[in-house]
Design a protein around this motif. Structure first.
Motif, PDB file in Angstrom:
ATOM      1  N   ALA A  94       3.957   6.722  20.732  1.00 53.91           N
ATOM      2  CA  ALA A  94       4.192   8.079  20.623  1.00 53.91           C
ATOM      3  C   ALA A  94       5.821   8.229  20.572  1.00 53.91           C
ATOM      4  CB  ALA A  94       3.628   8.954  21.693  1.00 53.91           C
ATOM      5  N   ALA A  95       6.565   7.402  21.402  1.00 54.18           N
ATOM      6  CA  ALA A  95       8.047   7.599  21.428  1.00 54.18           C
ATOM      7  C   ALA A  95       8.698   6.928  20.222  1.00 54.18           C
ATOM      8  CB  ALA A  95       8.572   7.393  22.848  1.00 54.18           C
ATOM      9  N   PHE A  96       7.983   5.905  19.861  1.00 55.69           N
ATOM     10  CA  PHE A  96       8.532   5.019  18.899  1.00 55.69           C
ATOM     11  C   PHE A  96       8.368   5.876  17.399  1.00 55.69           C
ATOM     12  CE2 PHE A  96       7.651   1.971  15.285  1.00 55.69           C
ATOM     13  CZ  PHE A  96       8.793   1.261  15.329  1.00 55.69           C
ATOM     14  N   LEU A  97       7.220   6.585  17.125  1.00 55.97           N
ATOM     15  CA  LEU A  97       6.987   7.447  16.236  1.00 55.97           C
ATOM     16  C   LEU A  97       7.963   8.440  16.150  1.00 55.97           C
ATOM     17  CD1 LEU A  97       3.229   7.627  15.833  1.00 55.97           C
ATOM     18  CD2 LEU A  97       4.514   6.909  14.373  1.00 55.97           C
ATOM     19  N   VAL A  98       8.503   9.128  17.108  1.00 51.13           N
ATOM     20  CA  VAL A  98       9.478  10.309  17.208  1.00 51.13           C
ATOM     21  C   VAL A  98      10.519   9.548  16.355  1.00 51.13           C
ATOM     22  CG1 VAL A  98      10.966  11.458  18.423  1.00 51.13           C
ATOM     23  CG2 VAL A  98       8.507  11.606  18.936  1.00 51.13           C
ATOM     24  N   GLU A  99      11.193   8.201  16.969  1.00 54.19           N
ATOM     25  CA  GLU A  99      12.377   7.694  16.354  1.00 54.19           C
ATOM     26  C   GLU A  99      12.194   7.223  14.978  1.00 54.19           C
ATOM     27  OE1 GLU A  99      14.572   4.886  18.542  1.00 54.19           O
ATOM     28  OE2 GLU A  99      13.762   5.940  20.647  1.00 54.19           O
ATOM     29  N   LEU A 100      11.013   6.726  14.642  1.00 56.54           N
ATOM     30  CA  LEU A 100      10.728   6.266  12.979  1.00 56.54           C
ATOM     31  C   LEU A 100      10.615   7.552  12.242  1.00 56.54           C
ATOM     32  CD1 LEU A 100       9.814   4.290  11.102  1.00 56.54           C
ATOM     33  CD2 LEU A 100       7.398   4.690  11.842  1.00 56.54           C
ATOM     34  N   ARG A 101      10.266   8.803  12.697  1.00 52.09           N
ATOM     35  CA  ARG A 101      10.147   9.902  11.662  1.00 52.09           C
ATOM     36  C   ARG A 101      11.533  10.417  11.441  1.00 52.09           C
ATOM     37  NH1 ARG A 101       4.467  11.101  14.549  1.00 52.09           N
ATOM     38  NH2 ARG A 101       3.544  10.466  12.328  1.00 52.09           N
ATOM     39  N   GLU A 102      12.443  10.356  12.717  1.00 56.27           N
ATOM     40  CA  GLU A 102      13.780  10.628  12.750  1.00 56.27           C
ATOM     41  C   GLU A 102      14.570   9.949  11.488  1.00 56.27           C
ATOM     42  OE1 GLU A 102      15.271  10.657  16.471  1.00 56.27           O
ATOM     43  OE2 GLU A 102      14.332  12.620  16.985  1.00 56.27           O
ATOM     44  N   GLN A 103      14.404   8.499  11.669  1.00 58.98           N
ATOM     45  CA  GLN A 103      14.954   7.471  10.869  1.00 58.98           C
ATOM     46  C   GLN A 103      14.453   7.799   9.267  1.00 58.98           C
ATOM     47  OE1 GLN A 103      17.452   5.514  11.336  1.00 58.98           O
ATOM     48  NE2 GLN A 103      17.213   5.077   9.292  1.00 58.98           N
ATOM     49  N   ALA A 104      13.363   8.025   9.297  1.00 56.32           N
ATOM     50  CA  ALA A 104      12.674   8.332   7.696  1.00 56.32           C
ATOM     51  C   ALA A 104      13.390   9.513   7.171  1.00 56.32           C
ATOM     52  CB  ALA A 104      11.209   8.360   7.877  1.00 56.32           C
TER      53      ALA A 104
ATOM     54  N   ALA B  82      15.164   9.441  -0.798  1.00 55.94           N
ATOM     55  CA  ALA B  82      13.875   8.576  -1.083  1.00 55.94           C
ATOM     56  C   ALA B  82      13.463   8.200   0.318  1.00 55.94           C
ATOM     57  CB  ALA B  82      13.949   7.393  -1.693  1.00 55.94           C
ATOM     58  N   GLY B  83      12.086   8.166   0.355  1.00 53.90           N
ATOM     59  CA  GLY B  83      11.433   7.856   1.561  1.00 53.90           C
ATOM     60  C   GLY B  83      11.264   9.035   2.600  1.00 53.90           C
ATOM     61  N   GLY B  84      10.897   8.629   3.876  1.00 51.54           N
ATOM     62  CA  GLY B  84      10.586   9.694   4.798  1.00 51.54           C
ATOM     63  C   GLY B  84       9.299  10.320   5.154  1.00 51.54           C
ATOM     64  N   GLU B  85       8.467   9.339   4.363  1.00 53.81           N
ATOM     65  CA  GLU B  85       7.055   9.893   4.753  1.00 53.81           C
ATOM     66  C   GLU B  85       6.283   8.887   5.505  1.00 53.81           C
ATOM     67  OE1 GLU B  85       5.213   9.568   0.701  1.00 53.81           O
ATOM     68  OE2 GLU B  85       6.861  10.665  -0.290  1.00 53.81           O
ATOM     69  N   VAL B  86       6.024   9.445   6.740  1.00 47.07           N
ATOM     70  CA  VAL B  86       5.444   8.700   7.790  1.00 47.07           C
ATOM     71  C   VAL B  86       4.078   9.100   8.343  1.00 47.07           C
ATOM     72  CG1 VAL B  86       5.771   7.800  10.290  1.00 47.07           C
ATOM     73  CG2 VAL B  86       7.760   7.984   8.622  1.00 47.07           C
TER      74      VAL B  86
ATOM     75  N   TYR C 120      14.147   0.325  12.585  1.00 43.80           N
ATOM     76  CA  TYR C 120      14.540   0.486  11.064  1.00 43.80           C
ATOM     77  C   TYR C 120      13.606  -0.564  10.086  1.00 43.80           C
ATOM     78  CZ  TYR C 120      18.896   2.286  13.247  1.00 43.80           C
ATOM     79  OH  TYR C 120      19.446   3.064  14.011  1.00 43.80           O
ATOM     80  N   ALA C 121      13.219  -1.830  10.901  1.00 42.90           N
ATOM     81  CA  ALA C 121      12.080  -2.487  10.218  1.00 42.90           C
ATOM     82  C   ALA C 121      10.885  -1.793   9.667  1.00 42.90           C
ATOM     83  CB  ALA C 121      11.661  -3.779  10.980  1.00 42.90           C
ATOM     84  N   ALA C 122      10.506  -0.734  10.449  1.00 45.78           N
ATOM     85  CA  ALA C 122       9.107  -0.103  10.069  1.00 45.78           C
ATOM     86  C   ALA C 122       9.677   0.970   9.069  1.00 45.78           C
ATOM     87  CB  ALA C 122       8.593   0.434  11.361  1.00 45.78           C
ATOM     88  N   ALA C 123      10.818   1.479   9.054  1.00 42.87           N
ATOM     89  CA  ALA C 123      11.011   2.569   7.956  1.00 42.87           C
ATOM     90  C   ALA C 123      11.258   2.040   6.799  1.00 42.87           C
ATOM     91  CB  ALA C 123      12.460   3.209   8.488  1.00 42.87           C
ATOM     92  N   ALA C 124      10.184   1.059   6.276  1.00 42.21           N
ATOM     93  CA  ALA C 124      10.238   0.709   4.877  1.00 42.21           C
ATOM     94  C   ALA C 124      10.677   1.667   3.593  1.00 42.21           C
ATOM     95  CB  ALA C 124       8.946  -0.114   4.605  1.00 42.21           C
ATOM     96  N   LEU C 125      11.684   1.407   3.142  1.00 40.30           N
ATOM     97  CA  LEU C 125      12.195   2.340   1.790  1.00 40.30           C
ATOM     98  C   LEU C 125      11.353   1.786   0.596  1.00 40.30           C
ATOM     99  CD1 LEU C 125      15.860   2.493   2.225  1.00 40.30           C
ATOM    100  CD2 LEU C 125      14.275   4.209   2.723  1.00 40.30           C
TER     101      LEU C 125
END
Length: 117
Positions: free
Chosen positions: A22-32, A41-45, A107-112
């Motif tokens: 859940a904490a990882f998803l917060v950061e992933l969505r911020e990075q996206a 481009a991107g930003g869809e999680v 960053y690895a999970a935020a695949a562009l």
């Protein structure tokens, strides 16, 4: 040779992995969102989908759709504070089977999306 941080996780618990995810998803969505803002481009999680068939070595599996691409995350079943360490004893997350410490896993999970050629 075993990569630092990729060893099996002793004492792992699924509920700790879920809380860390859940904490990882917060950061992933911020990075996206940042990627979308800066690159246009991107930003869809999407929402994580539990995949217990991927569980191994004290890491618990989820699939998250990021920019239309499935991303497999194996989250160690430990407290988030432990997973944020940066030494050889800190368990890595597995992002699409690649071991990453928390700081680079986002960053690895935020695949562009790949640009058209």
């Amino acid at each position: 040779m075993i990569n630092p941080g990729s060893q099996p996780v002793d004492g792992a618990r699924e509920e700790l992995a879920a809380a860390s995810l859940a904490a990882f998803l917060v950061e992933l969505r911020e990075q996206a969102a940042l990627e979308r803002e800066t690159r246009g481009a991107g930003g869809e999680v999407g929402e994580p989908v539990r995949d217990s068939t991927a569980d191994r070595d004290g890491r618990f599996g989820w699939t998250i759709t990021v920019n239309g691409q499935p991303v497999q995350v194996l989250m160690p079943g430990l407290e988030e504070a432990v997973l944020r360490g940066l030494d050889a004893q800190t368990p890595c997350l597995l992002i699409n089977r690649e071991a990453r410490w928390w700081s680079s896993a986002v960053y690895a999970a935020a695949a562009l999306p790949r640009p058209d050629r």
